[in-house]
Design a protein around this motif. Sequence first.
Motif, PDB file in Angstrom:
ATOM      1  N   ALA A 117      28.576-105.509  19.742  1.00 18.92           N
ATOM      2  CA  ALA A 117      28.859-106.051  20.805  1.00 18.92           C
ATOM      3  C   ALA A 117      27.396-105.559  21.557  1.00 18.92           C
ATOM      4  CB  ALA A 117      30.123-105.502  21.623  1.00 18.92           C
ATOM      5  N   ARG A 118      26.596-104.017  21.640  1.00 18.29           N
ATOM      6  CA  ARG A 118      26.257-103.920  22.690  1.00 18.29           C
ATOM      7  C   ARG A 118      24.592-104.897  22.282  1.00 18.29           C
ATOM      8  NH1 ARG A 118      24.518 -99.108  25.372  1.00 18.29           N
ATOM      9  NH2 ARG A 118      26.321 -98.206  24.915  1.00 18.29           N
ATOM     10  N   ARG A 119      25.125-104.683  20.554  1.00 17.26           N
ATOM     11  CA  ARG A 119      23.005-104.738  19.705  1.00 17.26           C
ATOM     12  C   ARG A 119      23.426-106.749  20.106  1.00 17.26           C
ATOM     13  NH1 ARG A 119      21.712-103.585  14.057  1.00 17.26           N
ATOM     14  NH2 ARG A 119      20.763-105.598  13.349  1.00 17.26           N
ATOM     15  N   ILE A 120      24.180-107.597  19.840  1.00 15.25           N
ATOM     16  CA  ILE A 120      24.306-108.761  20.687  1.00 15.25           C
ATOM     17  C   ILE A 120      24.189-109.159  22.114  1.00 15.25           C
ATOM     18  CG2 ILE A 120      26.391-110.846  20.795  1.00 15.25           C
ATOM     19  CD1 ILE A 120      27.269-109.871  18.116  1.00 15.25           C
ATOM     20  N   THR A 121      24.814-107.915  22.404  1.00 13.94           N
ATOM     21  CA  THR A 121      24.266-108.638  24.317  1.00 13.94           C
ATOM     22  C   THR A 121      22.951-108.352  24.562  1.00 13.94           C
ATOM     23  OG1 THR A 121      26.941-107.476  24.658  1.00 13.94           O
ATOM     24  CG2 THR A 121      24.771-107.961  26.257  1.00 13.94           C
ATOM     25  N   GLU A 122      22.167-106.606  23.728  1.00 13.79           N
ATOM     26  CA  GLU A 122      20.554-106.998  24.043  1.00 13.79           C
ATOM     27  C   GLU A 122      19.609-107.897  23.647  1.00 13.79           C
ATOM     28  OE1 GLU A 122      20.913-102.139  24.554  1.00 13.79           O
ATOM     29  OE2 GLU A 122      20.162-103.117  22.792  1.00 13.79           O
ATOM     30  N   THR A 123      20.808-108.976  22.504  1.00 11.05           N
ATOM     31  CA  THR A 123      19.767-109.834  21.635  1.00 11.05           C
ATOM     32  C   THR A 123      19.677-111.248  21.862  1.00 11.05           C
ATOM     33  OG1 THR A 123      20.378-109.824  19.628  1.00 11.05           O
ATOM     34  CG2 THR A 123      18.351-107.911  20.122  1.00 11.05           C
ATOM     35  N   CYS A 124      20.587-111.498  22.996  1.00 11.94           N
ATOM     36  CA  CYS A 124      21.642-112.928  22.679  1.00 11.94           C
ATOM     37  C   CYS A 124      20.636-113.549  24.301  1.00 11.94           C
ATOM     38  CB  CYS A 124      23.335-113.343  22.552  1.00 11.94           C
ATOM     39  SG  CYS A 124      23.509-114.501  22.807  1.00 11.94           S
ATOM     40  N   PRO A 125      19.888-113.845  24.291  1.00 10.98           N
ATOM     41  CA  PRO A 125      19.851-114.941  25.141  1.00 10.98           C
ATOM     42  C   PRO A 125      20.614-115.614  25.991  1.00 10.98           C
ATOM     43  CG  PRO A 125      19.376-116.462  23.522  1.00 10.98           C
ATOM     44  CD  PRO A 125      19.711-115.224  23.086  1.00 10.98           C
ATOM     45  N   ILE A 126      22.103-115.649  25.926  1.00 10.31           N
ATOM     46  CA  ILE A 126      22.918-116.237  26.877  1.00 10.31           C
ATOM     47  C   ILE A 126      23.937-115.364  27.170  1.00 10.31           C
ATOM     48  CG2 ILE A 126      22.974-118.540  26.762  1.00 10.31           C
ATOM     49  CD1 ILE A 126      25.751-118.297  24.282  1.00 10.31           C
ATOM     50  N   PRO A 127      24.975-115.158  28.333  1.00 13.90           N
ATOM     51  CA  PRO A 127      25.684-113.970  28.725  1.00 13.90           C
ATOM     52  C   PRO A 127      26.537-113.821  27.846  1.00 13.90           C
ATOM     53  CG  PRO A 127      25.418-115.039  30.831  1.00 13.90           C
ATOM     54  CD  PRO A 127      24.346-115.995  29.234  1.00 13.90           C
ATOM     55  N   THR A 128      27.415-112.520  27.224  1.00 16.64           N
ATOM     56  CA  THR A 128      27.642-112.413  26.258  1.00 16.64           C
ATOM     57  C   THR A 128      29.558-111.897  27.510  1.00 16.64           C
ATOM     58  OG1 THR A 128      27.641-110.425  26.262  1.00 16.64           O
ATOM     59  CG2 THR A 128      26.728-111.409  24.476  1.00 16.64           C
ATOM     60  N   GLY A 165      38.168-106.624  24.202  1.00 19.32           N
ATOM     61  CA  GLY A 165      38.071-105.689  23.307  1.00 19.32           C
ATOM     62  C   GLY A 165      37.188-105.417  23.140  1.00 19.32           C
ATOM     63  N   ALA A 166      35.128-105.604  23.151  1.00 22.54           N
ATOM     64  CA  ALA A 166      34.450-105.407  22.547  1.00 22.54           C
ATOM     65  C   ALA A 166      33.789-104.506  23.781  1.00 22.54           C
ATOM     66  CB  ALA A 166      33.893-106.917  23.034  1.00 22.54           C
ATOM     67  N   SER A 167      34.490-103.604  24.600  1.00 17.80           N
ATOM     68  CA  SER A 167      33.565-102.556  25.219  1.00 17.80           C
ATOM     69  C   SER A 167      32.991-103.077  26.128  1.00 17.80           C
ATOM     70  CB  SER A 167      32.518-101.796  24.469  1.00 17.80           C
ATOM     71  OG  SER A 167      31.156-102.519  24.842  1.00 17.80           O
ATOM     72  N   PRO A 168      32.043-102.119  27.126  1.00 18.45           N
ATOM     73  CA  PRO A 168      31.662-102.821  28.781  1.00 18.45           C
ATOM     74  C   PRO A 168      30.439-103.159  28.642  1.00 18.45           C
ATOM     75  CG  PRO A 168      33.061-100.412  28.730  1.00 18.45           C
ATOM     76  CD  PRO A 168      33.423-100.617  27.476  1.00 18.45           C
ATOM     77  N   VAL A 169      29.931-102.646  27.435  1.00 15.05           N
ATOM     78  CA  VAL A 169      28.152-103.180  27.851  1.00 15.05           C
ATOM     79  C   VAL A 169      28.356-104.542  27.399  1.00 15.05           C
ATOM     80  CG1 VAL A 169      27.913-101.300  25.588  1.00 15.05           C
ATOM     81  CG2 VAL A 169      28.497-103.602  24.895  1.00 15.05           C
ATOM     82  N   CYS A 170      28.728-106.359  26.993  1.00 18.39           N
ATOM     83  CA  CYS A 170      28.724-107.071  27.670  1.00 18.39           C
ATOM     84  C   CYS A 170      28.144-107.691  29.045  1.00 18.39           C
ATOM     85  CB  CYS A 170      30.297-108.174  27.477  1.00 18.39           C
ATOM     86  SG  CYS A 170      30.240-107.787  25.569  1.00 18.39           S
ATOM     87  N   ASP A 171      28.029-108.756  29.245  1.00 21.16           N
ATOM     88  CA  ASP A 171      27.920-109.388  30.615  1.00 21.16           C
ATOM     89  C   ASP A 171      28.421-109.127  31.678  1.00 21.16           C
ATOM     90  OD1 ASP A 171      24.486-109.572  30.283  1.00 21.16           O
ATOM     91  OD2 ASP A 171      24.956-110.625  28.523  1.00 21.16           O
ATOM     92  N   GLY A 172      29.691-109.235  30.992  1.00 18.17           N
ATOM     93  CA  GLY A 172      30.816-109.908  31.636  1.00 18.17           C
ATOM     94  C   GLY A 172      32.550-109.798  31.102  1.00 18.17           C
ATOM     95  N   GLN A 173      33.479-109.626  31.523  1.00 20.40           N
ATOM     96  CA  GLN A 173      34.445-109.176  30.708  1.00 20.40           C
ATOM     97  C   GLN A 173      35.979-110.848  31.552  1.00 20.40           C
ATOM     98  OE1 GLN A 173      35.577-106.636  28.773  1.00 20.40           O
ATOM     99  NE2 GLN A 173      33.258-105.645  28.971  1.00 20.40           N
ATOM    100  N   ILE A 174      36.578-110.497  30.156  1.00 13.55           N
ATOM    101  CA  ILE A 174      37.689-111.685  30.459  1.00 13.55           C
ATOM    102  C   ILE A 174      38.838-111.057  29.640  1.00 13.55           C
ATOM    103  CG2 ILE A 174      37.298-113.011  28.254  1.00 13.55           C
ATOM    104  CD1 ILE A 174      38.387-115.711  29.913  1.00 13.55           C
TER     105      ILE A 174
END
Length: 274
Positions: free
Chosen positions: A194-205, A209-218
């Motif tokens: 989740a951290r790798r994707i959040t760091e490299t993906c140009p849109i918000p993640t 159940g994917a940890s607090p590293v994402c750009d948002g939570q649902i």
Amino acid sequence: MSRHVTSKRITAPDIAARKGGEPIVALTSYHAHTARLADEHVDLLLVGDSVGMVLYGHGSTIPVTLEMMIVHGRVVAQAAGHALVVVDMPFGSYEESPEQAFRNAATVMKETGCGAVKLEGGERMADTIAFLTSRGIPVMAHVGLTPQSVNALGGFFVQGREKAQWEAIERDARAVAEAGAFCVVLEAVAEPLARRITETCPIPTIGIGASPVCDGQILVMEDMLGLNPRPPKFVKAYADLAAAIDDAIAAYANEVRQRRFPAPQHTYGMKKKP
Ligand code: KIV
């Protein structure tokens, strides 16, 4: 604890612009009363196809129909004036072709007044996402654990525990971003991935159940309110509404049985708002 005073409704581009910024707060909602309560606190309300499991008692999201999504989407979009309302495309309503997806997504948007739709799948749905977004339909993508594929996956499992699985999930996230999705749900994705994707993906993640590293939570609202007797392990309950409802109903039943029920009112009007 009121947070938002602006009357402007949040849009899909507003959410996309939050990449790497203030965390995006999202919750599911299927009804007017929960949408009204959540609206001022959250950025995005998802009318998720989890409605099939949470409200209708199905064992998966597979039986959910377009009609169900339209009924629930309409009441949420009417009740919420601030949050972006996103409606899930149910299983079988978009996978056949980009044209089928457009037809059904356009119906959902016309009938509900929502601001975007969500669909599951990464690389395999990229053409469809590009078809929709280039024709005026904002799309929230959903990769990692995709519950509509439960029968193919054999159950609900964390995705990306093994490094060997990372490449495919990263490709999925990249493909939906390149296709024009404005954000992507990462469901049940192990934290390092989740951290790798959040760091490299140009849109918000948006993690679930994917940890607090994402750009948002649902979260599914009923899970975090303590209304689901068997919530997923990662969910924190912020209230125990099941116990509160149980107490209230028991108190009501008790008063009715003892004829201690409050005296009838002579008018049938509504109480004033507090
Ligand atoms: O249907 C749903 O509630 C969802 C969330 C779990 C993201 O897709």
